[in-house]
Structures are given as structure tokens and as C-alpha cells.
Design a protein around this motif. Structure first.
Motif, short mmCIF file in Angstrom:
data_model
loop_
_atom_site.label_atom_id
_atom_site.label_comp_id
_atom_site.label_asym_id
_atom_site.label_seq_id
_atom_site.Cartn_x
_atom_site.Cartn_y
_atom_site.Cartn_z
N UNK A 179 8.63 -33.28 4.00
CA UNK A 179 9.12 -32.61 5.21
C UNK A 179 9.28 -31.13 4.85
N UNK A 180 8.45 -30.28 5.46
CA UNK A 180 8.47 -28.85 5.16
C UNK A 180 9.46 -28.13 6.08
N UNK A 181 9.90 -26.94 5.68
CA UNK A 181 10.92 -26.21 6.44
C UNK A 181 10.57 -26.03 7.92
N UNK A 182 9.28 -25.79 8.23
CA UNK A 182 8.90 -25.58 9.62
C UNK A 182 8.83 -26.88 10.43
N UNK A 235 14.41 -25.97 2.93
CA UNK A 235 13.63 -26.29 1.74
C UNK A 235 12.68 -27.45 2.02
N UNK A 236 11.67 -27.58 1.14
CA UNK A 236 10.74 -28.69 1.24
C UNK A 236 11.35 -29.93 0.61
N UNK A 237 11.34 -31.04 1.34
CA UNK A 237 11.95 -32.27 0.85
C UNK A 237 10.95 -33.42 0.92
N UNK A 238 11.12 -34.34 0.00
CA UNK A 238 10.29 -35.55 0.04
C UNK A 238 10.73 -36.39 1.23
N UNK A 239 9.77 -36.79 2.04
CA UNK A 239 10.06 -37.61 3.21
C UNK A 239 9.77 -39.07 2.87
N UNK A 240 10.80 -39.87 2.88
CA UNK A 240 10.65 -41.28 2.53
C UNK A 240 10.75 -42.14 3.79
#
Length: 381
Positions: A59-62, A68-73
Motif C-alpha cells: 500500500x503506497x502513500x498515494x 509511508x509504503x506498507x506491506x498490504x496483507x
């Protein structure tokens, strides 16, 4: 490195990789029409390009309120909701989707709704299967749930939500022949179901129609009548194929009576066909005992074996049932003809007299040398 790709004026980051010699592409929406902004965002994508190639979702900031960029589970629950919504848009029948929902709810109640989708494994599915067996669930019911799980996991794999679809092992059970209702149970004088005094006429009419046409529960009410033809569109049939039934005079009158009763019935079509099933079971328990295995769908099986006994033509029976493949129909040809003749003496006697007047499709059928069939077969039964 990820590259830019424009689709309808909006930029996407395109990540390519190879898996078993096959190229796979992942497109990540950058949610901008500005090429300058797109270049800035594709730089963020390139920081995690290696993980993206390993099928990890981000999941990117936009894409969210996070900076921040986070892992999307994906949780199991998230993926199931997405799958069921997709099936609805694909035109899958609501009854099938409802059944799928029950199956997945059963599975998630065992493994947990918040379980990461990536953690669903063959051993987890095996444990669920064993749990169902130990809790006394019937093999057919367990396999219905397992088939839904299998279909769901294949869907997830095809959409890159998981790297591999876990194997689903069904419950082994002996192959059973379809259960049909012989004359002695259906309409034998004084002791048959149709002789029950408490069984109202609207039920007797419906049960006779189902036995003589092979229709599924809702089909008589969903199709359109054109003369003596009942036309059922593909979106209303299990096989997703158009179905046409030529009704005999008696079955045409039965259908009109059934529809007239439904108009005066204080309830939905679903509740009425459910009432038909419950009443049929009640009648069978009185005739066959409390532990009877007969249910309303057995009338469709009854139609199939009666038609096979009449015609000896499994391809004709396949056509009349509306099966997509004759392989499905062939199980009805596994019965001993001698047994069928004993169970349906009314057909044998009618055939000997050249007076077969059964069914609802108006086919004369393929006749055999020992079973003369007149040209007045009145609709598939």
C-alpha cells in the motif's frame, strides 16, 4: 526496474518478472495524470520491486492516508469478500453465491477470519476436513464446502493474491446411484404418496409435474410460456444454457394451476419452493419411514430413469434434462433395466398397450424392439 505505462490518461508502474519461463506483469496504479508526479512515484515502487516480483502486495502513500509504503496483507475474510463480489458481477446465480458464502463462513469459523490469506495451507484445509468428519458432518456436505474452498483458492492464485493454490483433498465416499421414486411409493393405490388424504391438490399437481418434466424446483415459475413450450433462459438454469420444454396437455394445465396458486400465495417464490420441499419430505416420511432418504430433487432423477426406460437413448435424456455433457447423464444408464421395469410397472403396461403417455416434452423417443413406444409421449417426466 519498473516502467511507466499510460492507460486512459492515467499512469501506472509496470513491473515485469519471469516465473517458470513465463512472463508475468504487475501494474500498480500511480493515480496521477502528471508524468512528473508519475516518475516520482515509480521511484517509490522501484524501492520494493524485488518484493513485488515475489508477489508481496504493498500500500503506497498515494493509495492511503499513510505517509509511508506498507506491506498490504490480505486476510482470508478480505479475499473471500472480494471473491464473492466478483462472482456476483460474473453472473453466478445468487443461490450458488449464498451456498459459497456458507461454505467459506464454515471454513473461516475454524481457521479464523483474520488469518492471512498467504498462510492458508493444505495442512490447514486437511485439519478443517478432519474437524468436520469428527463432528458428524455428512461427506456430501463436507465436499460441497471443500469444493468452494478449492474454487476460491484457484481464483486467488489466478489474480496473484497467493503464489500457489494449496491442494484440497475431498472426503472419499462410494459412488452412489441417484435415488428415484418407484411407482409403489409415488402413486400405488391406497399406499402411495399421491393417495395421502391430507396432501393438498396443489402439492399433488406440483409433484406430478416435476416427475413428468424433470424440472428443477424454480424452473416452472421462471420460464416463459409460448403455446405449449416452456422456455427457460440460460441465466435461470444451472448449466447456464437455454432450455426448451414441449409440454403435454396435462402438464401444461398443471403448470398453469401451479402458477395460478403461486399468485395467490402469501410469500415469495423461494419460500413456496421451500414449502414444496418440506411437504414432499413430510409425505415421504409417512410413506417410507422417518429415516427416508427421499427429497424433492429425487423426482428429477425419477424422470430421468423413466425416460431412459422408455427411450433407451441416453443422449435424448441428456437433451431433455438440459445437461451440458452426456457424461453427467450416463449415471442413469447404470440401472438394471429389469429393475426399472419392476419399479415402474405402469410404464411397462402402457408400452405393451402402445399407450405411453408420460413426460412433458413431447418426444416420441428412440424405441427398442421389446418396448414399443407410441408417438404420443406427452412431455418429459
Amino acid at each position: 526496474m519498473a516502467t511507466l505505462k499510460s492507460r486512459r490518461g492515467v499512469w501506472y508502474a509496470r513491473v515485469r518478472c519471469y516465473e517458470n519461463g513465463i512472463e508475468r506483469e504487475k501494474q500498480i496504479p500511480l493515480k496521477t495524470s502528471s508524468k512528473v508526479t508519475a516518475r516520482e512515484r515509480v521511484a517509490e515502487v522501484n524501492k520494493v520491486e524485488k518484493d513485488i516480483k515475489n508477489r508481496i502486495e504493498f500500500s503506497f502513500p498515494w493509495m492511503s492516508e499513510s505517509s509511508t509504503t506498507k506491506v498490504k496483507r490480505y486476510t482470508l475474510s478480505d479475499a473471500v469478500d472480494k471473491w464473492l463480489n466478483q462472482r456476483k458481477s460474473d453472473g453466478i446465480r445468487q443461490s450458488t453465491i449464498t451456498r459459497n458464502r456458507y461454505s467459506m463462513k464454515s471454513f473461516m469459523s475454524f481457521v479464523g477470519t483474520s488469518t492471512p490469506l498467504s498462510k492458508v495451507s493444505t495442512s490447514m484445509i486437511d485439519s478443517y476436513r478432519d474437524y468436520c468428519i469428527h463432528n458428524g458432518m455428512k461427506p456430501n456436505g463436507i465436499n460441497i464446502n471443500l469444493r468452494a474452498i478449492k474454487t476460491f483458492l484457484r481464483w486467488c492464485y489466478k489474480r496473484d493474491l497467493i503464489s500457489k493454490a494449496p491442494y484440497v483433498d475431498m472426503v472419499a465416499k462410494p459412488k452412489e446411484l441417484p435415488l428415484y421414486v418407484p411407482d409403489r411409493i409415488f402413486d400405488k393405490e391406497k399406499v402411495g404418496m399421491m393417495q395421502l388424504e391430507w396432501l393438498q391438490d396443489q402439492y399433488k399437481t406440483a409433484f406430478s409435474f416435476y416427475r413428468d418434466t424433470g424440472c428443477r424446483r424454480s424452473e416452472p415459475f421462471l420460464g416463459e410460456l409460448h403455446g405449449n413450450w416452456l422456455l427457460i433462459s440460460g441465466d435461470q438454469t444451472k448449466q447456464r444454457m437455454d432450455k426448451e420444454l414441449s409440454l403435454s396437455h396435462i402438464n401444461l394445465e398443471r403448470l398453469k394451476d401451479m402458477r395460478a396458486f403461486l399468485e395467490s400465495y402469501e410469500g415469495s417464490l423461494e419460500s413456496w419452493v421451500g414449502n414444496l420441499s418440506k411437504t414432499f419430505l413430510k409425505a415421504m416420511r409417512e410413506i417410507d419411514g422417518e429415516k427416508t432418504k427421499y427429497h424433492l430433487h429425487c423426482l428429477r432423477h425419477t424422470f430421468a430413469v423413466r425416460r431412459y426406460l422408455q427411450t433407451r437413448d441416453i443422449y435424448r435424456v441428456k437433451q431433455e434434462l438440459g445437461h451440458a455433457s452426456v457424461v453427467t447423464t450416463e449415471i442413469y444408464a447404470k440401472f438394471s433395466l429389469r429393475r426399472l421395469e419392476m419399479d415402474f410397472p405402469s410404464l411397462v403396461n402402457s408400452a405393451k398397450n402402445g399407450e405411453i403417455s408420460i413426460s412433458g416434452h413431447g418426444f416420441t423417443g428412440h424405441t427398442s424392439s421389446d418396448v414399443p413406444v407410441s408417438a404420443s409421449i406427452q412431455g418429459v417426466g
